[in-house]
Design an enzyme around this catalytic site. Structure first.
Site, PDB file in Angstrom:
ATOM      1  N   GLY A 212    -103.103  63.357  78.605  1.00 51.01           N
ATOM      2  CA  GLY A 212    -102.027  62.486  79.036  1.00 51.01           C
ATOM      3  C   GLY A 212    -101.072  63.204  79.977  1.00 51.01           C
ATOM      4  N   SER A 213     -99.798  62.886  79.845  1.00 52.55           N
ATOM      5  CA  SER A 213     -98.807  63.362  80.813  1.00 52.55           C
ATOM      6  C   SER A 213     -98.513  64.850  80.734  1.00 52.55           C
ATOM      7  CB  SER A 213     -97.501  62.573  80.640  1.00 52.55           C
ATOM      8  OG  SER A 213     -97.693  61.227  81.028  1.00 52.55           O
ATOM      9  N   THR A 214     -98.984  65.559  79.696  1.00 55.95           N
ATOM     10  CA  THR A 214     -98.801  67.013  79.698  1.00 55.95           C
ATOM     11  C   THR A 214     -99.553  67.635  80.875  1.00 55.95           C
ATOM     12  OG1 THR A 214    -100.659  67.355  78.176  1.00 55.95           O
ATOM     13  CG2 THR A 214     -98.462  67.145  77.199  1.00 55.95           C
ATOM     14  N   PHE A 215    -100.604  66.971  81.353  1.00 58.54           N
ATOM     15  CA  PHE A 215    -101.377  67.493  82.479  1.00 58.54           C
ATOM     16  C   PHE A 215    -100.575  67.445  83.781  1.00 58.54           C
ATOM     17  CE2 PHE A 215    -104.727  67.286  85.782  1.00 58.54           C
ATOM     18  CZ  PHE A 215    -105.439  68.437  85.447  1.00 58.54           C
ATOM     19  N   LYS A 216     -99.480  66.692  83.804  1.00 60.14           N
ATOM     20  CA  LYS A 216     -98.650  66.619  85.007  1.00 60.14           C
ATOM     21  C   LYS A 216     -98.085  67.977  85.394  1.00 60.14           C
ATOM     22  CE  LYS A 216     -97.476  61.763  84.201  1.00 60.14           C
ATOM     23  NZ  LYS A 216     -96.460  60.797  83.715  1.00 60.14           N
TER      24      LYS A 216
END
Length: 482
Positions: A212-216
């Site tokens: 999810g958004s941790t990959f941002k």
């Protein structure tokens, strides 16, 4: 001599020669393979003929050996706080073999490692006194993570960014390896295998899931390293909503009122703006994103800590729309909690990623060091110091005034990134809640943590990285700093 008798004699002689050849072949060619065959009970008899060496946490053994009441196997393995440490130790079973540290260091722990033998032992082929495995685990961090995860299904990893030492590794639901260490534990074994929650799977290492958004954080790193944007505070060219190339699919933002249109990287991380990172992924292209992800550890086939971790994946062969989805940690991107802890650790360590490891050293029975894993821990530069410094600052904004306020720790500098990853076809199942972070104390202590909560008793509308995962990470960070 009668012709029939002569033929019979020749045939019998050939049979004898064949038997001699086969016996010689088995003795000299197949002997090693037969001796090492897992079905050869003599191996188990040798392994459990004496007490095993121990796995050590903070100077204290978390394993032991107990005399059995009868049979060929004299001792069996015991565990102190088995469920707490099972994701570290694995199990050593008289019937089902050994896993994780118990399996990797089996020769050391049962005394058959040649490094343990003195010259006389070598001549007599006597089994030496067993050695020990000294881990990097901090019991306070381990206990904090295990308690905070509680009845939730999930995992957490804590790393010292400066050294790469794994301070905590927790996977829940857990199991007690003592229950399957003997020779009459078939019912317990079947129950564990049949449990739909798979308690024997080490979710911290072996179960990559959409981050999810941790990959941002990886996408932001790629944008800065590529020079697409010079600063985390430079405004991006990011329409809101953003439509995936070649489709009519618009990418929504979780917080409808968030200032995501043309937002800077800092603001986009603070509010987790999907439109910004989807467009960044398209603008950078999959090759540049993959290259940056691989510097952090994605697509590494042999990541051994020393237990081998599952491969965290950044895919190939995508169109622009799919590449855009990878920018928010979806499509076919997957990561383990270990991998996302490595991302935060590298950022917190000025862009240098130290090799993560959960064994400090191995020793012989006298405590002499056989191998020092702390000294052997390598490092590589993942991003420049400037990029790391800017991402650290942006992650602090996420905690101070963004989507991760639950990660604040009084007296410490904390940076983090939340994530909520879709799960199931058309997001039909409860999403995964993620959080990755770092914390730095005033005394110089540092820690990086990643947490995933796969499922809990929280309502679907209440599932978020800040609500479910951040408090677990905070508990572990606080324990590491204090």
């Amino acid at each position: 001599m009668n012709k029939t008798i002569r033929h019979t004699a020749v045939f019998t002689l050939l049979l004898v020669v064949a038997l001699l050849v086969r016996a010689t072949w088995v003795q000299f060619h197949d002997s090693k393979a037969l001796a090492e065959d897992k079905l050869n009970k003599r191996n188990a008899i040798k392994t459990y003929a004496h007490p095993l060496g121990d796995i050590i946490v903070a100077g204290e053994p978390i394993t032991g050996s107990k005399r059995t009441s009868g049979g060929d196997l004299a001792y069996k393995r015991t565990y102190k706080n088995g469920p707490l440490y099972s994701s570290v130790t694995g199990y050593s079973s008289q019937v089902y073999g050994a896993t994780q540290l118990e399996g990797i260091f089996g020769d050391l722990l049962d005394g058959s490692d040649n490094r343990l033998k003195n010259p006389l032992d070598t001549l007599t082929n006597k089994r030496a006194d067993p050695g020990d495995v000294v881990t990097t685990i901090d019991p306070a961090v381990q206990k904090a993570g295990y308690k905070a995860l509680g009845d939730k299904k999930g995992a957490a990893v804590a790393i010292d960014p400066e050294t790469g030492r794994i301070l905590g590794m927790v996977s829940t639901p857990s199991y007690d390896p003592s229950k399957i260490s003997g020779s009459a534990d078939g019912d317990a074994w079947k129950a564990l295998l049949g449990d739909e929650d798979k308690p024997m799977v080490n979710r911290a290492l072996r179960q990559p899931l959409p981050p999810g958004s941790t990959f941002k954080l990886v996408v932001a790193a790629a944008a800065l390293e590529d020079g697409l944007y010079d600063s985390v505070d430079q405004r991006t060219a990011s329409p809101d909503p953003y439509t995936l190339p070649g489709t009519r699919t618009s990418i929504p933002n979780e917080v409808k009122s968030a200032p995501c249109e043309n937002a800077s990287l800092r603001t986009a991380l603070q509010w987790s703006c999907n439109n910004v990172f989807t467009k960044l992924a398209v603008d950078l292209g999959q090759d540049k994103l993959r290259a940056q992800a691989e510097k952090f550890g994605f697509n590494t086939q042999k990541l051994d800590v020393p237990v081998r971790a599952g491969v965290s994946l950044y895919p190939k062969g995508m169109d622009k729309a799919s590449t855009g989805l990878t920018g928010i940690g979806q499509f076919d991107v997957t990561a383990t909690p270990l991998q996302m802890a490595m991302v935060s650790a590298a950022i917190a360590n000025g862009g240098e990623l130290r090799s993560p490891h959960m064994v400090s050293k191995t020793t012989d029975a006298d405590g002499d060091v056989l191998k020092d894993y702390d000294e052997d821990a390598g490092s590589q530069r993942v991003v420049s110091e400037s990029t790391a410094e800017q991402l650290e600052s942006a992650m602090q904004s996420v905690v101070e005034k963004g989507t991760a306020t639950n990660a604040r720790i009084s007296g410490a500098t904390v940076g983090g990134k939340t994530g909520t990853a879709q799960h199931g076809e058309n997001n039909s199942k409860t999403p995964y809640a993620w959080f990755t972070s770092y914390a730095k104390g005033s005394d110089g202590k540092e820690v990086a943590v990643a947490v995933i909560v796969e499922s809990s008793d929280a309502a679907r509308s209440e599932v978020s990285g800040n609500g479910l995962a951040a408090p677990i990470a905070t508990a572990m960070m606080r324990a590491a700093l204090h």
